[in-house]
Design a protein around this motif. Structure first.
Motif, PDB file in Angstrom:
ATOM      1  N   MET A  59       0.842  -1.213   0.000  1.00 46.43           N
ATOM      2  CA  MET A  59       0.000   0.000   0.000  1.00 46.43           C
ATOM      3  C   MET A  59       0.870   1.253   0.000  1.00 46.43           C
ATOM      4  SD  MET A  59      -2.901  -1.125   2.745  1.00 46.43           S
ATOM      5  CE  MET A  59      -3.596   0.487   3.044  1.00 46.43           C
ATOM      6  N   LYS A  60       1.970   1.206   0.752  1.00 45.21           N
ATOM      7  CA  LYS A  60       2.845   2.375   0.857  1.00 45.21           C
ATOM      8  C   LYS A  60       3.543   2.643  -0.482  1.00 45.21           C
ATOM      9  CE  LYS A  60       3.203   1.643   5.777  1.00 45.21           C
ATOM     10  NZ  LYS A  60       3.866   0.968   6.881  1.00 45.21           N
ATOM     11  N   HIS A  61       3.970   1.550  -1.144  1.00 47.31           N
ATOM     12  CA  HIS A  61       4.643   1.727  -2.439  1.00 47.31           C
ATOM     13  C   HIS A  61       3.668   2.237  -3.499  1.00 47.31           C
ATOM     14  CE1 HIS A  61       8.664   0.239  -1.515  1.00 47.31           C
ATOM     15  NE2 HIS A  61       8.046  -0.487  -0.594  1.00 47.31           N
ATOM     16  N   ARG A  62       2.439   1.734  -3.456  1.00 49.34           N
ATOM     17  CA  ARG A  62       1.429   2.203  -4.415  1.00 49.34           C
ATOM     18  C   ARG A  62       1.146   3.691  -4.201  1.00 49.34           C
ATOM     19  NH1 ARG A  62      -3.001  -1.493  -3.351  1.00 49.34           N
ATOM     20  NH2 ARG A  62      -1.844  -3.398  -3.552  1.00 49.34           N
ATOM     21  N   ALA A  63       1.088   4.082  -2.921  1.00 48.52           N
ATOM     22  CA  ALA A  63       0.836   5.491  -2.608  1.00 48.52           C
ATOM     23  C   ALA A  63       1.975   6.362  -3.143  1.00 48.52           C
ATOM     24  CB  ALA A  63       0.678   5.674  -1.104  1.00 48.52           C
ATOM     25  N   CYS A  64       3.222   5.888  -2.993  1.00 51.60           N
ATOM     26  CA  CYS A  64       4.382   6.630  -3.516  1.00 51.60           C
ATOM     27  C   CYS A  64       4.227   6.831  -5.025  1.00 51.60           C
ATOM     28  CB  CYS A  64       5.682   5.861  -3.250  1.00 51.60           C
ATOM     29  SG  CYS A  64       6.232   5.951  -1.556  1.00 51.60           S
ATOM     30  N   GLU A  65       3.834   5.755  -5.687  1.00 55.14           N
ATOM     31  CA  GLU A  65       3.687   5.800  -7.143  1.00 55.14           C
ATOM     32  C   GLU A  65       2.672   6.863  -7.559  1.00 55.14           C
ATOM     33  OE1 GLU A  65       2.537   2.311 -10.045  1.00 55.14           O
ATOM     34  OE2 GLU A  65       3.938   1.654  -8.474  1.00 55.14           O
ATOM     35  N   ARG A  66       1.571   6.954  -6.791  1.00 51.85           N
ATOM     36  CA  ARG A  66       0.503   7.914  -7.126  1.00 51.85           C
ATOM     37  C   ARG A  66       0.999   9.353  -7.109  1.00 51.85           C
ATOM     38  NH1 ARG A  66      -2.803   4.747  -3.667  1.00 51.85           N
ATOM     39  NH2 ARG A  66      -2.652   6.201  -1.934  1.00 51.85           N
ATOM     40  N   VAL A  67       1.993   9.650  -6.253  1.00 50.35           N
ATOM     41  CA  VAL A  67       2.384  11.060  -6.070  1.00 50.35           C
ATOM     42  C   VAL A  67       3.766  11.396  -6.650  1.00 50.35           C
ATOM     43  CG1 VAL A  67       0.946  11.309  -4.003  1.00 50.35           C
ATOM     44  CG2 VAL A  67       3.356  10.669  -3.760  1.00 50.35           C
ATOM     45  N   GLY A  68       4.380  10.437  -7.334  1.00 49.19           N
ATOM     46  CA  GLY A  68       5.677  10.731  -7.946  1.00 49.19           C
ATOM     47  C   GLY A  68       6.853  10.619  -6.998  1.00 49.19           C
ATOM     48  N   ILE A  69       6.727   9.781  -5.964  1.00 50.12           N
ATOM     49  CA  ILE A  69       7.865   9.484  -5.093  1.00 50.12           C
ATOM     50  C   ILE A  69       8.392   8.111  -5.508  1.00 50.12           C
ATOM     51  CG2 ILE A  69       8.546   8.904  -2.707  1.00 50.12           C
ATOM     52  CD1 ILE A  69       6.539  10.975  -1.709  1.00 50.12           C
ATOM     53  N   ALA A  70       9.686   8.017  -5.797  1.00 47.90           N
ATOM     54  CA  ALA A  70      10.266   6.716  -6.156  1.00 47.90           C
ATOM     55  C   ALA A  70      10.348   5.860  -4.893  1.00 47.90           C
ATOM     56  CB  ALA A  70      11.664   6.924  -6.742  1.00 47.90           C
ATOM     57  N   SER A  71      10.242   4.550  -5.044  1.00 47.08           N
ATOM     58  CA  SER A  71      10.332   3.715  -3.846  1.00 47.08           C
ATOM     59  C   SER A  71      10.952   2.366  -4.152  1.00 47.08           C
ATOM     60  CB  SER A  71       8.956   3.535  -3.198  1.00 47.08           C
ATOM     61  OG  SER A  71       8.120   2.751  -4.009  1.00 47.08           O
ATOM     62  N   GLU A  72      11.505   1.763  -3.120  1.00 49.83           N
ATOM     63  CA  GLU A  72      12.111   0.444  -3.246  1.00 49.83           C
ATOM     64  C   GLU A  72      11.925  -0.293  -1.922  1.00 49.83           C
ATOM     65  OE1 GLU A  72      16.019   2.342  -3.911  1.00 49.83           O
ATOM     66  OE2 GLU A  72      16.782   0.996  -2.327  1.00 49.83           O
TER      67      GLU A  72
END
Ligand code: NAD
Length: 298
Positions: A59-72
């Protein structure tokens, strides 16, 4: 206004508030990318394969994707040792392209949570659990603070609730919710009472609440006869029964008396994730400001 419209209007729509915050973060993340040339980045660290933790991390990674924050995500095996876990965190600490680090809790019992969390660079501690960030919160310097209490404060701000002098009662004294929220409410001059499992007569305290935050993890703990008319209620609890999720508050009956109340699901949960995104952006901006300052001094 019809009775129905009035009843609906006292529900705090956590999803709508979270969306509003996400829109702001998305704008800021876009500006950061333009300005710096690379996006803000969040790294999560997970140990083992607990399904609930996996779902929260997704859920946290999907949220990052929605707002343009890269995540790993660094996923360590369930039997990873302390040194392995600390090495991963130290490596993330030293990377200038990683601005936020989140250790998904709980960790397996053989790992010392306090040491693992304490190893995260405080300036990247977007969960706000590092002792330095907790200590700063307590002395009124709120930098990176825990996401759930911050989400509650942000919702109160959005609804224009004046906190100075109000009676705030918190049920639950965990490090994740109750204690940091107590500090944040004191910083805003509320009169704060913190109740917990050893509190002798919970109702005596909850009946005094202008603001009641319940974070106990006990389904149906707070009933209508435990609150006064006009109370503002934040229900943090997540209690899963079968495929349904319930809060700690008897929603239908307490809602009749409340000025404002959060539902479960769709209340505090979405705000918590929105705050994580905001913290990642804040950490990225702060790191960039320091980098520029250092470059300027060369
Ligand atoms: P925790 O288990 O660490 O702490 C529970 C607290 O509730 C303790 O202070 C305990 O003393 C108190 N408590 C337990 N039973 C009680 C009772 N009968 N009367 C009074 N106090 C009682 O829990 P936590 O991590 O703070 O989480 C609390 C709940 O909130 C859980 O259901 C958790 O899943 C949920 N939660 C939700 C979010 C979110 O984003 N929505 C975030 C964090 C926690």
């Amino acid at each position: 206004m019809s009775d129905d419209a009035e009843a609906v209007s006292n529900i705090i729509d956590g999803r709508a508030l979270a969306k509003k915050i996400e829109e702001r973060v998305k704008e800021r993340a876009g500006a950061f990318l333009k300005d710096v040339g690379s996006p803000p980045r969040l790294a999560t660290v997970m140990v083992g394969e607990d399904p609930a933790s996996q779902m929260y991390v997704r859920m946290k990674h999907r949220a990052c994707e929605r707002v343009g924050i890269a995540s790993e995500n660094a996923n360590l095996p369930a039997d990873a040792g302390m040194e392995g876990a600390l090495d991963v965190i130290r490596a993330l600490n030293s990377r200038s392209d990683v601005h936020g680090i989140l250790v998904q809790l709980p960790l397996p019992p053989h790992l010392n949570e306090r040491i693992v969390v304490g190893t995260v660079d405080p300036s990247k501690d977007v969960d706000g659990f590092h002792p330095m960030n907790m200590g700063n919160l307590l002395i009124g310097r709120e930098r990176l603070v825990p996401c759930t209490p911050h989400g509650i404060i942000a919702a109160l701000d959005e609804y224009g609730v004046e906190l100075e002098g109000i009676n705030a009662v918190i049920v639950g004294h965990s490090n994740v919710v109750g204690k940091p929220l107590a500090g944040m409410l004191l910083n805003r001059n509320a009169t704060v009472t913190v109740c917990h499992v050893y509190t002798k007569d919970l109702k005596v305290h909850t009946l005094c609440a202008d603001l009641l935050v319940v974070a106990a993890g006990v389904k149906g703990l707070v009933k209508a006869d435990m609150v006064k008319d006009g109370v503002i209620v934040f229900d943090v609890g997540i209690n899963t029964v079968g495929d349904k999720i319930y809060g700690d508050v008897e929603f239908d009956e307490v809602r009749e008396k409340a000025r404002l109340i959060t539902p479960v699901p769709g209340g505090v949960g979405p705000m918590t994730i929105a705050m994580l995104l905001q913290h990642t952006l804040d950490a990225a901006r702060a790191a960039e400001a320091i980098r520029r300052c250092h470059d300027g001094n060369k």
